[in-house]
Design an enzyme around this catalytic site. Structure first.
Site, PDB file in Angstrom:
ATOM      1  N   HIS A 133      -5.757   1.784  -4.256  1.00 14.98           N
ATOM      2  CA  HIS A 133      -4.379   1.578  -3.167  1.00 14.98           C
ATOM      3  C   HIS A 133      -4.156  -0.204  -3.549  1.00 14.98           C
ATOM      4  O   HIS A 133      -4.580  -0.841  -4.101  1.00 14.98           O
ATOM      5  CB  HIS A 133      -5.738   1.562  -1.952  1.00 14.98           C
ATOM      6  CG  HIS A 133      -6.685   0.574  -1.697  1.00 14.98           C
ATOM      7  ND1 HIS A 133      -6.805  -0.346  -0.178  1.00 14.98           N
ATOM      8  CD2 HIS A 133      -7.297  -0.151  -2.962  1.00 14.98           C
ATOM      9  CE1 HIS A 133      -7.675  -1.008  -0.304  1.00 14.98           C
ATOM     10  NE2 HIS A 133      -8.370  -1.096  -1.376  1.00 14.98           N
TER      11      HIS A 133
ATOM     12  N   HIS B 296      -2.435   1.621   6.662  1.00 10.91           N
ATOM     13  CA  HIS B 296      -3.128   1.830   5.281  1.00 10.91           C
ATOM     14  C   HIS B 296      -3.299   2.813   5.139  1.00 10.91           C
ATOM     15  O   HIS B 296      -3.377   3.834   5.339  1.00 10.91           O
ATOM     16  CB  HIS B 296      -4.783   0.656   5.596  1.00 10.91           C
ATOM     17  CG  HIS B 296      -4.888   0.140   4.036  1.00 10.91           C
ATOM     18  ND1 HIS B 296      -3.833  -1.141   3.159  1.00 10.91           N
ATOM     19  CD2 HIS B 296      -5.264   0.787   3.209  1.00 10.91           C
ATOM     20  CE1 HIS B 296      -3.835  -1.112   2.018  1.00 10.91           C
ATOM     21  NE2 HIS B 296      -5.282  -0.375   2.377  1.00 10.91           N
TER      22      HIS B 296
ATOM     23  N   CYS C 238       0.778  -0.870  -0.396  1.00  8.54           N
ATOM     24  CA  CYS C 238       0.068  -0.318   0.085  1.00  8.54           C
ATOM     25  C   CYS C 238       0.878   1.331  -0.081  1.00  8.54           C
ATOM     26  O   CYS C 238       1.066   2.018  -0.183  1.00  8.54           O
ATOM     27  CB  CYS C 238      -1.428  -0.034   1.552  1.00  8.54           C
ATOM     28  SG  CYS C 238       0.123  -0.356   2.766  1.00  8.54           S
TER      29      CYS C 238
END
Length: 359
Positions: A334, A322, A274
Protein backbone atom coordinates in the site's frame (compact mmCIF):
# COMPACT_ATOMS: atom_id res chain seq x y z
CA UNK A 1 -14.59 72.30 81.87
CA UNK A 2 -11.73 72.60 79.39
CA UNK A 3 -10.76 69.06 80.20
CA UNK A 4 -14.28 67.93 79.47
CA UNK A 5 -14.20 69.62 76.00
CA UNK A 6 -10.89 67.99 75.15
CA UNK A 7 -12.22 64.57 76.10
CA UNK A 8 -15.35 65.13 73.98
CA UNK A 9 -13.22 65.60 70.80
CA UNK A 10 -11.11 62.51 71.33
CA UNK A 11 -11.67 59.57 68.92
CA UNK A 12 -13.25 56.71 70.80
CA UNK A 13 -10.99 53.71 71.17
CA UNK A 14 -12.07 50.72 68.98
CA UNK A 15 -12.32 47.38 70.63
CA UNK A 16 -11.06 44.29 68.71
CA UNK A 17 -13.71 42.14 66.99
CA UNK A 18 -14.25 38.70 68.30
CA UNK A 19 -16.45 35.73 67.46
CA UNK A 20 -18.77 35.82 64.39
CA UNK A 21 -18.02 39.44 63.69
CA UNK A 22 -14.32 38.70 63.33
CA UNK A 23 -15.01 35.85 60.91
CA UNK A 24 -17.29 38.03 58.77
CA UNK A 25 -14.69 40.78 58.56
CA UNK A 26 -12.00 38.32 57.52
CA UNK A 27 -14.23 36.90 54.77
CA UNK A 28 -14.93 40.37 53.40
CA UNK A 29 -11.24 41.24 53.42
CA UNK A 30 -10.34 38.08 51.49
CA UNK A 31 -13.12 38.73 48.97
CA UNK A 32 -11.86 42.25 48.43
CA UNK A 33 -8.33 41.05 47.93
CA UNK A 34 -9.50 38.47 45.38
CA UNK A 35 -11.49 41.10 43.50
CA UNK A 36 -8.53 43.47 43.46
CA UNK A 37 -6.31 40.69 42.17
CA UNK A 38 -8.74 39.85 39.36
CA UNK A 39 -8.93 43.50 38.33
CA UNK A 40 -5.18 44.01 38.25
CA UNK A 41 -4.74 40.77 36.28
CA UNK A 42 -7.55 41.40 33.80
CA UNK A 43 -6.69 40.44 30.17
CA UNK A 44 -3.70 38.29 31.11
CA UNK A 45 -4.84 34.72 30.37
CA UNK A 46 -2.67 31.96 31.78
CA UNK A 47 -0.35 30.50 29.17
CA UNK A 48 -1.36 27.06 27.89
CA UNK A 49 1.23 24.38 28.51
CA UNK A 50 3.09 23.25 25.44
CA UNK A 51 1.84 19.88 24.10
CA UNK A 52 3.90 16.86 24.96
CA UNK A 53 5.71 14.88 22.29
CA UNK A 54 3.07 12.15 22.63
CA UNK A 55 0.27 14.67 22.07
CA UNK A 56 2.06 16.09 19.03
CA UNK A 57 2.49 12.62 17.55
CA UNK A 58 -1.17 11.76 18.13
CA UNK A 59 -2.31 14.99 16.51
CA UNK A 60 0.01 14.52 13.53
CA UNK A 61 -1.39 11.02 13.01
CA UNK A 62 -4.90 12.43 13.15
CA UNK A 63 -4.02 15.16 10.65
CA UNK A 64 -2.51 12.62 8.25
CA UNK A 65 -5.65 10.50 8.52
CA UNK A 66 -7.89 13.53 7.96
CA UNK A 67 -5.76 14.51 4.96
CA UNK A 68 -6.23 11.02 3.52
CA UNK A 69 -10.00 11.26 3.99
CA UNK A 70 -9.92 14.63 2.18
CA UNK A 71 -7.72 13.10 -0.52
CA UNK A 72 -10.29 10.41 -1.30
CA UNK A 73 -12.99 13.09 -1.48
CA UNK A 74 -10.73 15.06 -3.81
CA UNK A 75 -10.22 11.97 -5.95
CA UNK A 76 -13.97 11.43 -6.17
CA UNK A 77 -14.61 15.05 -7.12
CA UNK A 78 -11.83 14.91 -9.71
CA UNK A 79 -13.27 11.74 -11.24
CA UNK A 80 -16.65 13.47 -11.58
CA UNK A 81 -15.03 16.64 -12.93
CA UNK A 82 -13.16 14.59 -15.55
CA UNK A 83 -16.41 12.87 -16.54
CA UNK A 84 -18.17 16.24 -16.81
CA UNK A 85 -15.32 17.54 -18.98
CA UNK A 86 -15.60 14.54 -21.30
CA UNK A 87 -19.37 14.96 -21.53
CA UNK A 88 -19.03 18.65 -22.27
CA UNK A 89 -16.43 17.98 -24.98
CA UNK A 90 -18.72 15.37 -26.55
CA UNK A 91 -21.69 17.74 -26.49
CA UNK A 92 -19.58 20.52 -28.01
CA UNK A 93 -18.50 18.18 -30.83
CA UNK A 94 -22.10 17.08 -31.39
CA UNK A 95 -23.30 20.68 -31.55
CA UNK A 96 -20.57 21.47 -34.10
CA UNK A 97 -21.56 18.48 -36.27
CA UNK A 98 -25.23 19.38 -36.14
CA UNK A 99 -24.43 22.99 -36.97
CA UNK A 100 -22.49 21.84 -40.04
CA UNK A 101 -25.47 19.74 -41.17
CA UNK A 102 -27.80 22.69 -40.55
CA UNK A 103 -25.61 24.98 -42.64
CA UNK A 104 -25.53 22.39 -45.45
CA UNK A 105 -29.34 22.14 -45.41
CA UNK A 106 -29.71 25.90 -45.41
CA UNK A 107 -27.32 26.18 -48.37
CA UNK A 108 -29.30 23.57 -50.31
CA UNK A 109 -32.56 25.37 -49.57
CA UNK A 110 -31.04 28.69 -50.64
CA UNK A 111 -29.80 27.21 -53.93
CA UNK A 112 -33.23 25.75 -54.68
CA UNK A 113 -35.00 29.02 -53.90
CA UNK A 114 -32.57 30.94 -56.14
CA UNK A 115 -33.14 28.57 -59.06
CA UNK A 116 -36.91 28.89 -58.79
CA UNK A 117 -36.70 32.68 -58.62
CA UNK A 118 -34.58 32.86 -61.75
CA UNK A 119 -36.86 30.53 -63.71
CA UNK A 120 -39.96 32.53 -62.79
CA UNK A 121 -43.40 31.06 -62.23
CA UNK A 122 -46.57 30.88 -64.35
CA UNK A 123 -49.94 29.37 -63.72
CA UNK A 124 -49.61 25.68 -64.65
CA UNK A 125 -52.74 25.74 -66.89
CA UNK A 126 -51.47 28.76 -68.85
CA UNK A 127 -48.01 27.19 -69.23
CA UNK A 128 -49.65 24.07 -70.66
CA UNK A 129 -51.80 26.12 -73.06
CA UNK A 130 -48.84 28.13 -74.39
CA UNK A 131 -46.48 25.22 -74.58
CA UNK A 132 -45.49 24.06 -78.06
CA UNK A 133 -44.60 20.68 -76.56
CA UNK A 134 -47.16 19.65 -73.98
CA UNK A 135 -45.32 16.41 -73.29
CA UNK A 136 -42.11 18.31 -72.44
CA UNK A 137 -44.04 20.70 -70.23
CA UNK A 138 -45.68 17.86 -68.31
CA UNK A 139 -42.22 16.38 -67.74
CA UNK A 140 -40.96 19.73 -66.41
CA UNK A 141 -44.04 20.12 -64.20
CA UNK A 142 -43.36 16.72 -62.67
CA UNK A 143 -39.80 17.88 -61.88
CA UNK A 144 -41.12 21.08 -60.27
CA UNK A 145 -43.43 19.00 -58.07
CA UNK A 146 -40.50 16.90 -56.98
CA UNK A 147 -38.51 20.08 -56.32
CA UNK A 148 -41.35 21.33 -54.14
CA UNK A 149 -41.28 18.06 -52.20
CA UNK A 150 -37.52 18.45 -51.82
CA UNK A 151 -37.95 22.01 -50.57
CA UNK A 152 -40.49 20.84 -48.00
CA UNK A 153 -38.13 18.08 -46.87
CA UNK A 154 -35.26 20.57 -46.54
CA UNK A 155 -37.40 22.88 -44.41
CA UNK A 156 -38.40 20.01 -42.14
CA UNK A 157 -34.76 18.93 -41.84
CA UNK A 158 -33.70 22.48 -40.93
CA UNK A 159 -36.38 22.75 -38.25
CA UNK A 160 -35.33 19.39 -36.84
CA UNK A 161 -31.65 20.37 -36.78
CA UNK A 162 -32.39 23.70 -35.11
CA UNK A 163 -34.43 21.92 -32.41
CA UNK A 164 -31.72 19.32 -31.79
CA UNK A 165 -28.97 21.92 -31.63
CA UNK A 166 -30.99 23.83 -29.02
CA UNK A 167 -31.34 20.61 -26.99
CA UNK A 168 -27.61 19.87 -27.22
CA UNK A 169 -26.72 23.39 -26.18
CA UNK A 170 -29.09 23.17 -23.20
CA UNK A 171 -27.43 19.93 -22.10
CA UNK A 172 -24.03 21.56 -22.60
CA UNK A 173 -25.08 24.47 -20.37
CA UNK A 174 -26.15 22.02 -17.64
CA UNK A 175 -22.85 20.16 -17.96
CA UNK A 176 -20.96 23.44 -17.74
CA UNK A 177 -22.70 24.25 -14.46
CA UNK A 178 -21.99 20.75 -13.18
CA UNK A 179 -18.33 21.07 -14.11
CA UNK A 180 -18.07 24.44 -12.33
CA UNK A 181 -19.53 22.87 -9.17
CA UNK A 182 -17.05 19.99 -9.36
CA UNK A 183 -14.15 22.37 -9.77
CA UNK A 184 -15.29 24.36 -6.73
CA UNK A 185 -15.44 21.10 -4.78
CA UNK A 186 -11.95 20.22 -5.99
CA UNK A 187 -10.56 23.53 -4.76
CA UNK A 188 -12.19 23.06 -1.35
CA UNK A 189 -10.76 19.55 -0.89
CA UNK A 190 -7.36 20.64 -2.20
CA UNK A 191 -7.30 23.51 0.30
CA UNK A 192 -8.29 21.17 3.15
CA UNK A 193 -5.56 18.66 2.27
CA UNK A 194 -2.84 21.29 2.04
CA UNK A 195 -3.93 22.90 5.31
CA UNK A 196 -3.87 19.60 7.21
CA UNK A 197 -0.48 18.62 5.82
CA UNK A 198 0.90 22.09 6.62
CA UNK A 199 -0.40 21.79 10.20
CA UNK A 200 1.23 18.36 10.49
CA UNK A 201 4.57 19.76 9.32
CA UNK A 202 4.36 22.64 11.81
CA UNK A 203 3.70 20.23 14.65
CA UNK A 204 6.54 17.95 13.60
CA UNK A 205 8.84 20.98 13.57
CA UNK A 206 8.15 21.46 17.29
CA UNK A 207 9.72 18.07 18.05
CA UNK A 208 13.38 17.55 18.71
CA UNK A 209 15.38 15.50 16.25
CA UNK A 210 15.21 12.51 18.58
CA UNK A 211 11.46 12.88 19.09
CA UNK A 212 10.87 13.19 15.37
CA UNK A 213 12.96 10.11 14.67
CA UNK A 214 10.92 8.26 17.29
CA UNK A 215 7.71 9.42 15.61
CA UNK A 216 8.90 8.16 12.22
CA UNK A 217 9.86 4.81 13.73
CA UNK A 218 6.49 4.43 15.43
CA UNK A 219 4.67 5.51 12.25
CA UNK A 220 6.69 3.00 10.26
CA UNK A 221 5.75 0.32 12.76
CA UNK A 222 2.08 1.20 12.40
CA UNK A 223 2.33 1.07 8.60
CA UNK A 224 4.57 -1.92 8.21
CA UNK A 225 8.17 -0.79 8.56
CA UNK A 226 10.40 1.54 6.61
CA UNK A 227 11.31 1.36 2.94
CA UNK A 228 14.49 -0.57 3.68
CA UNK A 229 12.47 -3.33 5.24
CA UNK A 230 10.08 -3.33 2.28
CA UNK A 231 12.94 -3.51 -0.21
CA UNK A 232 14.65 -6.36 1.66
CA UNK A 233 11.35 -8.25 1.86
CA UNK A 234 10.79 -7.84 -1.87
CA UNK A 235 14.32 -8.86 -2.76
CA UNK A 236 14.03 -12.09 -0.79
CA UNK A 237 10.57 -13.22 -1.74
CA UNK A 238 9.69 -11.48 -5.00
CA UNK A 239 6.06 -11.07 -6.03
CA UNK A 240 3.68 -13.36 -4.18
CA UNK A 241 2.08 -15.96 -6.46
CA UNK A 242 -1.67 -15.80 -6.98
CA UNK A 243 -4.03 -18.45 -8.27
CA UNK A 244 -5.73 -15.91 -10.55
CA UNK A 245 -3.48 -14.69 -13.37
CA UNK A 246 -4.88 -11.16 -13.33
CA UNK A 247 -4.41 -10.93 -9.57
CA UNK A 248 -0.81 -12.02 -10.12
CA UNK A 249 -0.31 -9.24 -12.66
CA UNK A 250 -1.77 -6.68 -10.24
CA UNK A 251 0.53 -7.87 -7.46
CA UNK A 252 3.55 -7.81 -9.76
CA UNK A 253 2.79 -4.18 -10.63
CA UNK A 254 2.42 -3.26 -6.96
CA UNK A 255 5.76 -4.89 -6.16
CA UNK A 256 7.35 -2.80 -8.89
CA UNK A 257 5.96 0.33 -7.24
CA UNK A 258 7.56 -0.37 -3.84
CA UNK A 259 9.72 2.56 -2.75
CA UNK A 260 7.89 5.13 -4.90
CA UNK A 261 6.62 8.15 -2.97
CA UNK A 262 3.15 8.80 -1.65
CA UNK A 263 1.64 11.89 -3.30
CA UNK A 264 -2.01 12.71 -2.74
CA UNK A 265 -4.07 12.53 -5.94
CA UNK A 266 -1.35 10.57 -7.79
CA UNK A 267 -2.05 7.46 -9.88
CA UNK A 268 1.49 6.75 -11.09
CA UNK A 269 3.73 5.95 -12.68
CA UNK A 270 6.20 7.74 -10.41
CA UNK A 271 4.02 8.38 -7.34
CA UNK A 272 0.76 7.12 -5.86
CA UNK A 273 -1.83 7.65 -3.18
CA UNK A 274 -3.49 4.56 -1.71
CA UNK A 275 -6.40 4.17 -4.14
CA UNK A 276 -4.24 5.40 -7.01
CA UNK A 277 -1.90 2.47 -6.42
CA UNK A 278 -4.63 -0.18 -6.36
CA UNK A 279 -6.29 1.33 -9.42
CA UNK A 280 -3.00 1.36 -11.34
CA UNK A 281 -2.14 -2.19 -10.24
CA UNK A 282 -5.40 -3.63 -11.49
CA UNK A 283 -5.26 -1.50 -14.63
CA UNK A 284 -1.97 -3.27 -15.41
CA UNK A 285 -3.97 -6.52 -15.21
CA UNK A 286 -6.58 -5.20 -17.65
CA UNK A 287 -9.22 -4.37 -15.05
CA UNK A 288 -10.68 -0.87 -14.69
CA UNK A 289 -11.33 0.17 -11.09
CA UNK A 290 -13.05 3.37 -9.97
CA UNK A 291 -10.85 6.04 -8.45
CA UNK A 292 -11.73 6.20 -4.75
CA UNK A 293 -11.60 3.85 -1.79
CA UNK A 294 -15.32 4.16 -1.13
CA UNK A 295 -16.15 3.20 -4.72
CA UNK A 296 -13.46 0.52 -5.08
CA UNK A 297 -14.94 -1.41 -2.16
CA UNK A 298 -18.06 -1.96 -4.30
CA UNK A 299 -16.12 -2.85 -7.47
CA UNK A 300 -16.21 -6.59 -6.88
CA UNK A 301 -17.43 -9.32 -4.55
CA UNK A 302 -17.29 -8.46 -0.85
CA UNK A 303 -15.53 -11.20 1.10
CA UNK A 304 -14.83 -11.84 4.80
CA UNK A 305 -11.33 -11.42 6.17
CA UNK A 306 -11.06 -15.18 6.72
CA UNK A 307 -11.29 -15.79 2.94
CA UNK A 308 -8.67 -13.28 1.78
CA UNK A 309 -6.60 -14.30 -1.23
CA UNK A 310 -3.71 -12.55 -3.04
CA UNK A 311 -4.99 -9.73 -5.21
CA UNK A 312 -7.95 -8.82 -3.00
CA UNK A 313 -8.47 -5.20 -2.03
CA UNK A 314 -8.36 -4.60 1.73
CA UNK A 315 -9.94 -1.49 3.26
CA UNK A 316 -9.42 0.29 6.56
CA UNK A 317 -11.12 2.75 8.94
CA UNK A 318 -14.84 3.27 9.39
CA UNK A 319 -14.99 5.82 6.59
CA UNK A 320 -13.29 3.45 4.10
CA UNK A 321 -10.48 5.98 3.71
CA UNK A 322 -7.53 3.63 3.05
CA UNK A 323 -6.94 0.66 0.77
CA UNK A 324 -4.16 -1.79 0.07
CA UNK A 325 -3.54 -4.79 -2.21
CA UNK A 326 -3.45 -8.07 -0.29
CA UNK A 327 -0.48 -10.31 -1.17
CA UNK A 328 -1.00 -13.20 1.25
CA UNK A 329 0.31 -14.18 4.70
CA UNK A 330 -1.46 -11.26 6.35
CA UNK A 331 0.50 -8.74 4.26
CA UNK A 332 -0.43 -6.07 1.76
CA UNK A 333 1.27 -3.54 -0.49
CA UNK A 334 0.00 0.00 0.00
CA UNK A 335 0.86 3.70 -0.21
CA UNK A 336 0.72 4.70 3.48
CA UNK A 337 0.92 8.49 3.88
CA UNK A 338 2.97 11.57 2.98
CA UNK A 339 6.63 10.90 3.67
CA UNK A 340 6.14 7.13 3.62
CA UNK A 341 6.71 5.42 0.24
CA UNK A 342 4.86 2.41 -1.16
CA UNK A 343 5.70 -0.59 1.00
CA UNK A 344 4.71 -3.98 2.35
CA UNK A 345 2.73 -3.89 5.59
CA UNK A 346 0.69 -6.19 7.83
CA UNK A 347 -3.04 -5.68 7.45
CA UNK A 348 -3.63 -5.86 11.22
CA UNK A 349 -1.84 -2.54 11.88
CA UNK A 350 -4.93 -0.48 10.96
CA UNK A 351 -8.65 -0.84 11.72
CA UNK A 352 -9.88 -3.39 9.17
CA UNK A 353 -13.11 -2.31 7.41
CA UNK A 354 -13.67 -4.90 4.68
CA UNK A 355 -12.34 -6.61 1.57
CA UNK A 356 -13.34 -6.96 -2.06
CA UNK A 357 -12.37 -9.54 -4.67
CA UNK A 358 -11.98 -7.89 -8.06
CA UNK A 359 -11.23 -10.80 -10.37
Amino acid sequence: MAAHRRSAHRKPKQRPLTGPAARTAATLALAGAATAGSVTGAGAAPAEPAPTAAQVKAKVDRLYHDAEVATEKYNGAKEKADAATRNLDALTDEAARRTDRLNTARHALGSLATAQYRSGTLDPALQLALSSDPDAYLERASYLDRAGDRQTGLLRNIKRQVSRIAQVKARADEETERLAARRTELREHRTAIRAKLADARKLLDTLTAAERADFERSADARHGGGPDRADRSTARSGPVSATDSRAGQAIAFAHGAIGKPYVWGATGPNAFDCSGLTQAAWKAAGVSLPRTTYTQINAGQRIPRSQLAPGDLVFFYSGISHVGLYIGNGQMIHAPRPGAPVRIAPIDQMPFAGATRVA
